[in-house]
Scaffold this active site. Sequence first.
Site, PDB file in Angstrom:
ATOM      1  N   SER A 138      40.428 -11.776 123.357  1.00  0.00           N
ATOM      2  CA  SER A 138      41.456 -10.820 122.940  1.00  0.00           C
ATOM      3  C   SER A 138      42.022 -10.161 124.187  1.00  0.00           C
ATOM      4  O   SER A 138      41.375 -10.144 125.243  1.00  0.00           O
ATOM      5  CB  SER A 138      40.839  -9.765 122.021  1.00  0.00           C
ATOM      6  OG  SER A 138      41.674  -8.636 121.886  1.00  0.00           O
ATOM      7  N   TYR A 161      34.370  -3.677 119.792  1.00  0.00           N
ATOM      8  CA  TYR A 161      35.296  -4.807 119.950  1.00  0.00           C
ATOM      9  C   TYR A 161      35.471  -5.174 121.418  1.00  0.00           C
ATOM     10  O   TYR A 161      35.453  -6.351 121.786  1.00  0.00           O
ATOM     11  CB  TYR A 161      36.635  -4.434 119.328  1.00  0.00           C
ATOM     12  CG  TYR A 161      37.639  -5.561 119.266  1.00  0.00           C
ATOM     13  CD1 TYR A 161      37.550  -6.536 118.274  1.00  0.00           C
ATOM     14  CD2 TYR A 161      38.684  -5.652 120.177  1.00  0.00           C
ATOM     15  CE1 TYR A 161      38.475  -7.565 118.191  1.00  0.00           C
ATOM     16  CE2 TYR A 161      39.619  -6.674 120.109  1.00  0.00           C
ATOM     17  CZ  TYR A 161      39.508  -7.625 119.112  1.00  0.00           C
ATOM     18  OH  TYR A 161      40.420  -8.656 119.042  1.00  0.00           O
TER      19      TYR A 161
END
Length: 257
Positions: A138, A161
């Site tokens: 990401s 995350y």
Amino acid sequence: KAFILGGCGLLGRKIVEVFLEAQAEVFIIDQNKILGKSLEKKYDGKNVKFINYKISNLFKADKEFKKIIKHNGCPDIFINCTYPKTKDWNKSSFKSNKLKNLKENVDLHLNSHTWLSSQICKEMRKRKIRGSVVIFGSIYGLMGQKPNIYKGTNMSENMNYSIIKGGLINFSKQLASYYGKFNIRVNAICPGGIEDSQGKISKKKFKLFSKKYANNCPLNRLGLPEEVATSVLFLASDASSYITGTSFMVDGGWSAV
């Protein structure tokens, strides 16, 4: 032959579609049995098979994964686009995160991705397959999250995350470094914000997030699932035969500014 782990998800479904269009033999591997069977039926006549599979318990998942390979062979391409998370995932901000939350999500997401990818590479080496592995990173595995884009959206920065995606990106480089001599390529694809990726958020809140995101992005919009899927196809195919160990940005220029 392509194994698409998480093939029933928002990005997974589009990846399945793109790979079938490219005439790959596709295995949709996912825990969503109803949607998986529906996709198998939708693409009836094409070379596609659904396999029901859960990764919530990694020790059981490891055994089941070995059975999948034994019964279906080792793939030429392995894509893991699963996004496993606990029920309290939304409480992963610095303000509300708990040690239990961090530990469980790292085990669910980071540990499952790294372990299964390493096992696939091991099988590819054993069978002398010139394979390609695509791991989902990401933009937030490489950059800090911008707090201002979440204001007024019921969303927040996510500590877990960033840890998970950062770990996956660096692990992909480690895999690429070790398995390159066996003609196995490993790359991390790093998407930015994707349309409809926050399906549980109200349209009004998501519209606000989209506007804030677009204001920080050179292309002035979020990405589309198909834009990620075609990039995955590129990394998996011989068109990228001299590319390995990269963090492949699909972010509309977000990471450039």
